[in-house]
Design an enzyme around this catalytic site. Structure first.
Site, PDB file in Angstrom:
ATOM      1  N   CYS A 135      -8.926   1.827 -11.936  1.00  0.00           N
ATOM      2  CA  CYS A 135      -9.724   2.773 -11.624  1.00  0.00           C
ATOM      3  C   CYS A 135      -9.057   3.730 -10.545  1.00  0.00           C
ATOM      4  CB  CYS A 135     -10.980   2.463 -11.216  1.00  0.00           C
ATOM      5  SG  CYS A 135     -11.229   1.291  -9.952  1.00  0.00           S
ATOM      6  N   GLU A 186      -7.482  -4.276  -4.098  1.00  0.00           N
ATOM      7  CA  GLU A 186      -7.036  -2.879  -3.440  1.00  0.00           C
ATOM      8  C   GLU A 186      -6.089  -3.020  -2.190  1.00  0.00           C
ATOM      9  OE1 GLU A 186     -10.364   0.390  -3.546  1.00  0.00           O
ATOM     10  OE2 GLU A 186     -11.272  -1.524  -3.010  1.00  0.00           O
ATOM     11  N   THR A 244      -5.904   1.189  -7.417  1.00  0.00           N
ATOM     12  CA  THR A 244      -4.381   1.668  -6.966  1.00  0.00           C
ATOM     13  C   THR A 244      -4.376   2.755  -5.995  1.00  0.00           C
ATOM     14  OG1 THR A 244      -4.515   2.886  -9.201  1.00  0.00           O
ATOM     15  CG2 THR A 244      -3.465   0.739  -9.086  1.00  0.00           C
ATOM     16  N   ASN A 245      -5.136   3.519  -5.616  1.00  0.00           N
ATOM     17  CA  ASN A 245      -5.435   4.516  -4.453  1.00  0.00           C
ATOM     18  C   ASN A 245      -5.107   3.742  -3.322  1.00  0.00           C
ATOM     19  OD1 ASN A 245      -5.940   6.427  -6.731  1.00  0.00           O
ATOM     20  ND2 ASN A 245      -8.076   6.469  -5.996  1.00  0.00           N
ATOM     21  N   ASP A 246      -6.103   2.823  -2.981  1.00  0.00           N
ATOM     22  CA  ASP A 246      -6.097   2.108  -1.669  1.00  0.00           C
ATOM     23  C   ASP A 246      -4.818   1.167  -2.081  1.00  0.00           C
ATOM     24  OD1 ASP A 246      -8.038   2.560   0.179  1.00  0.00           O
ATOM     25  OD2 ASP A 246      -9.419   2.342  -1.376  1.00  0.00           O
ATOM     26  N   HIS A 290      10.999  36.011 -22.518  1.00  0.00           N
ATOM     27  CA  HIS A 290      11.333  34.903 -21.360  1.00  0.00           C
ATOM     28  C   HIS A 290      10.024  34.288 -21.063  1.00  0.00           C
ATOM     29  CE1 HIS A 290      12.145  33.162 -17.469  1.00  0.00           C
ATOM     30  NE2 HIS A 290      13.183  32.523 -18.239  1.00  0.00           N
TER      31      HIS A 290
HETATM   32  C1  PEP Z   1      -9.098   3.178  -5.246  1.00  0.00           C
HETATM   33  O1  PEP Z   1      -8.690   2.743  -4.201  1.00  0.00           O
HETATM   34  O2  PEP Z   1      -8.042   3.032  -6.230  1.00  0.00           O
HETATM   35  C2  PEP Z   1     -10.335   3.520  -5.816  1.00  0.00           C
HETATM   36  C3  PEP Z   1     -10.465   3.769  -7.137  1.00  0.00           C
HETATM   37  O3  PEP Z   1     -11.283   3.830  -4.864  1.00  0.00           O
HETATM   38  P1  PEP Z   1     -11.320   4.877  -3.977  1.00  0.00           P
HETATM   39  O4  PEP Z   1     -10.527   5.892  -4.333  1.00  0.00           O
HETATM   40  O5  PEP Z   1     -12.946   5.307  -3.910  1.00  0.00           O
HETATM   41  O6  PEP Z   1     -11.001   4.375  -2.700  1.00  0.00           O
HETATM   42 MG    MG Z   2     -10.408   2.328  -2.972  1.00  0.00          MG
END
Ligand code: PEP
Ligand code: MG
Length: 752
Positions: free
Chosen positions: A704, A617, A639-641, A279
């Site tokens: 990014c 952003e 896309t994080n922000d 397993h």
């Molecule tokens: C984002 O916001 O997606 C980005 C790539 O910038 P950071 O993560 O540096 O704010």
């Molecule tokens: Mg950012």
């Protein structure tokens, strides 16, 4: 046996509230129901969550006559794969036990014998089995996992299914089968999941590292992992991934399905008993968790939470390393090396490159990361976070000097400007008075301005050298450079740290220059304090207030570009302005920075092929993409922000505070910071893509944020027509495959 049967019947009655039925049809009915009920047991739910299988899919029951492998020495049972599930090698691979039932093999209670032994023990049966393997593999056109029983010298096939395999095996089998003509190259690509490819990228133990090997077991699932030893699944769940987030190695005598959640929370698995089809081995391979099983040199004492090996005791919390590639168990933590990408791996990725439409770039801000990413197939840099360079060794004091001087210089310069304006309107004695004030103000502005500029002048060569290294590593590939983004306080020590330092120094060294410095830093931190720094003075806002910083950065970038280009390597910098929300922010900064760029090129007499663009952003940038696209040659979705601002969730706090509860209660289907939220963020991106292309058809569009390395998000980026994705160096191969799979599923139903 009679006593055992009696107790079992009593147990049944107590548990189910009715006696064990004597009617075989009733027994069958209950057995079938038990299978259906098993759909909702904890381990089945955990498995579906992990594999993203819908909970409402349901299951089926197959009823067969029983054969017995425990009817004497001419009977036996086993499990085998048509190819090696650990390496992918084309060989029948499995284990069996004579005079045993299937449960004895998979539970790992008795260690079974390699299948090759059967060829010696009973050549006729082995040959018959090998023929069945070939027929099944050709029929299903995949590597199969086959369970068999020999009853009194006669072979029965109990079941077969597509075999679980390691990432390395998945890659090799897919490439081999395509080369054998069993499947097409497109099918090969759709057979290897990005998660499996990711496994191949597991770090390995540095062959030159000094190791204290304390035992050896079976190398059941490749890759190395270090962590603290933990002896039961519940503790693993509490301390490991998804819990406290510690790195743990789950050590068990053997595992069973109830351990599944604990196994998934672990970096690695070590068992005392069990073979390659136990397993622990199957689950670990299927999920890409490094594992060493059947390590009989160790004695696991779950009660005392320790294991013994050769007189040594390893207790819960002690650090160990397991090497699932070689089967070694090592004391302590060990240095790991990145994997190499050759052979079938390289071949599969070349097929992926031929199919995908999306470009794949990398997020990198050092020459070393850039080189690694280029080796992994990155076609350029999609995000170079320039402020990371400010954190490097020896630079922090200069950056701090810049931050301390900048507001002072700005305030003094503002006074000068105000007095100049007043003087224009004044006359007579008042004017003379203002002249004097102005003279003093100019003198007062000189020192902080010189300090500010001095810091920038010292940072410039550092930045230039960084870019020279990166441009060289890129060898002519494009490089998107994001100008300074985070709020300035991030470069200073925390307020609490400084307070502690100031209080201690006041008591111990009240006249020291360190105290004066700490006090200045503390004042600066307090002046920079914001309630919502992520919505505050950062990104282009910072650049508009303190344009000298980005002017220095652009000067460094173009000086580096000139130097590298002169050495014969073309350079393609793409200057990216972060956090734009209004077109005027981009317009003003671009005007200023393009002038700087032109000046550097003119002075050097060298033309650089550059571009200017921005990140998308914040929602307003996406909604006004048509206006912004007039001033940008490219957009990169941050896309994080963007996720943070579209949801209104803090990217720094949400996960710890409520997001996991949201996921558990199924308020959200997945973590939007990991997988793009198609209905919200994705929709806004699509809107921006269409608006931008309508006014600027040649605009280049990429992503990014962290999502750029997530396969599901990559598929979305493909669908909305982005030109490229950018992700961390180690994700680049995964992104290449994910982009190909996205292209295939759009072109036809090849993907599942
Ligand atoms: C984002 O916001 O997606 C980005 C790539 O910038 P950071 O993560 O540096 O704010
Ligand atoms: Mg950012």
């Amino acid at each position: 046996m009679e006593e055992l049967t009696r107790r079992f019947l009593a147990h049944f009655e107590q548990h189910y509230g009715q006696p064990f039925p004597a009617d075989p049809y009733e027994q069958l009915r209950l057995a079938i129901l038990a299978v259906f009920h098993s759909w909702n047991n904890d381990r089945a739910i955990a498995y579906r969550e992990r594999e993203k299988i819908p909970h409402d899919l349901g299951t089926a029951v197959n009823v067969q006559a029983m054969v017995y492998g425990n009817m004497g020495d001419d009977s036996g049972t086993g499990v085998a794969f048509t190819r090696n599930p650990a390496t992918g090698a084309k060989e029948i691979y499995g284990e069996y036990l004579m005079n045993a039932q299937g449960e004895d093999v998979v539970a790992g209670v008795r260690t079974p014998v390699p299948i090759a032994e059967l060829a010696r023990e009973n050549a006729a049966i082995y040959q018959q089995f090998a023929d069945v393997c070939r027929i099944l593999e050709e029929h299903y056109r995949d590597m199969m996992d086959i369970e068999f029983t020999i009853e009194r010298g006669r072979l029965f096939i109990l079941q077969c299914r597509v075999g679980k395999r390691t990432g390395a095996a998945a890659v090799k089998i897919a490439v081999d089968m395509a080369n054998e003509g069993l499947i097409s190259r497109e099918e090969a690509l759709s057979r290897v999941t990005p998660e499996q490819l990711d496994q191949v990228l597991h770090p390995q133990i540095d062959p030159n590292a000094a190791l204290t090997v304390i035992a050896r077991g079976l190398n059941a699932s490749p890759g190395a992992a270090s962590g603290i030893a933990v002896f039961d699944a519940a503790t693993a769940v509490r301390l490991g991934k998804g819990g406290q987030g510690q790195q743990i190695i789950l050590v068990r005598p053997e595992t069973n399905p109830d351990d599944l959640r604990g196994m998934l929370a672990s970096e690695g698995i070590l068992t005392e008993r069990g073979g390659m089809t136990s397993h622990a081995a199957l689950v670990a391979r299927g999920f890409g968790i490094p594992a060493v099983v059947g390590c009989e040199a160790i004695h696991v004492d779950v009660e005392r939470r320790e294991f013994h090996v050769d007189g040594r005791v390893v207790r819960e919390g002690d650090e160990i390393t397991i090497d699932g590639t070689t089967g070694r168990v090592i004391l302590g933590r060990v240095a790991l090396l990145p994997p190499s990408l050759t052979g079938e791996f390289g071949e599969l990725l070349r097929w992926a490159d031929a199919v995908r439409r999306l470009g794949v770039r990398t997020n990198a801000d050092t020459p070393e990361d850039t080189e690694r990413a280029v080796e992994f197939g990155a076609e350029g840099i999609g995000l170079c976070r320039t402020e990371h360079m400010f954190f490097a060794e020896g630079r922090r004091p200069i950056v701090q000097q810049m931050i301390l001087a900048a507001p002072e210089a700005k305030a003094a310069q503002a006074t000068v400007a105000r007095l100049e304006a007043e003087r224009e309107k004044a006359d007579g004695a008042h004017r003379a008075h203002l002249e004097e004030e102005l003279r003093q103000a100019r003198a007062a502005a000189e020192e902080p301005t010189a300090r500010y500029q001095g810091a920038l002048d010292r940072l410039l060569p550092f930045q230039r050298e960084d870019f020279v290294g990166i441009f060289r590593a890129l060898g002519g590939r494009p490089c998107t450079i994001r100008l300074i983004d985070p709020p300035l306080h991030e470069f200073l020590p925390s307020r609490e740290q400084l307070l502690e330092q100031v209080i201690t120094l006041r008591a111990t060294e009240p006249t020291s220059p360190q105290l004066a410095e700490a006090e200045r830093l503390l004042t600066a931190v307090e002046n920079l304090h914001e309630q919502n720094p992520m919505l505050g003075l950062r990104g282009c806002r910072l650049s508009i207030l303190y344009p000298e910083i980005v002017t220095m950065q652009v000067t460094a970038i173009f000086q580096a570009a000139v130097e590298v280009q002169k050495s014969g390597i073309p350079v393609r910098p793409e200057i990216m302005i972060p956090l734009v929300g209004h077109v005027n922010e981009l317009r003003v900064l671009r005007e200023q920075l393009e002038a700087t760029a032109r000046q550097v090129m003119a002075e050097a007499g060298v033309e650089i092929d550059y571009q200017f663009g921005t990140m998308i952003e914040v929602p307003r940038a996406a909604l006004t993409a048509d206006e912004i696209a007039r001033y940008a040659e490219f957009f990169s979705f941050g896309t994080n922000d963007l996720t943070q601002t579209v949801f209104g969730y803090s990217r720094d706090d949400a996960e710890g505070k409520f997001l996991y509860a949201y996921l558990e209660r199924k308020i959200l289907p997945s973590n939007p910071f990991e997988t793009l939220d198609a209905a919200g963020v994705g929709k806004l991106m699509q809107l921006a893509v269409e608006a931008a292309r309508a006014v600027n058809p040649t605009i280049k569009l990429g992503i990014c944020g962290e999502h750029g390395g997530d396969p599901e998000s990559i598929a979305l980026c493909h669908r909305i027509g982005l030109d490229y994705v950018s992700c961390s160096p180690f994700r680049v191969p995964v992104a290449r495959l994910a982009a190909a799979r996205a292209a295939l599923s759009v072109a036809g139903p090849a993907d599942k």
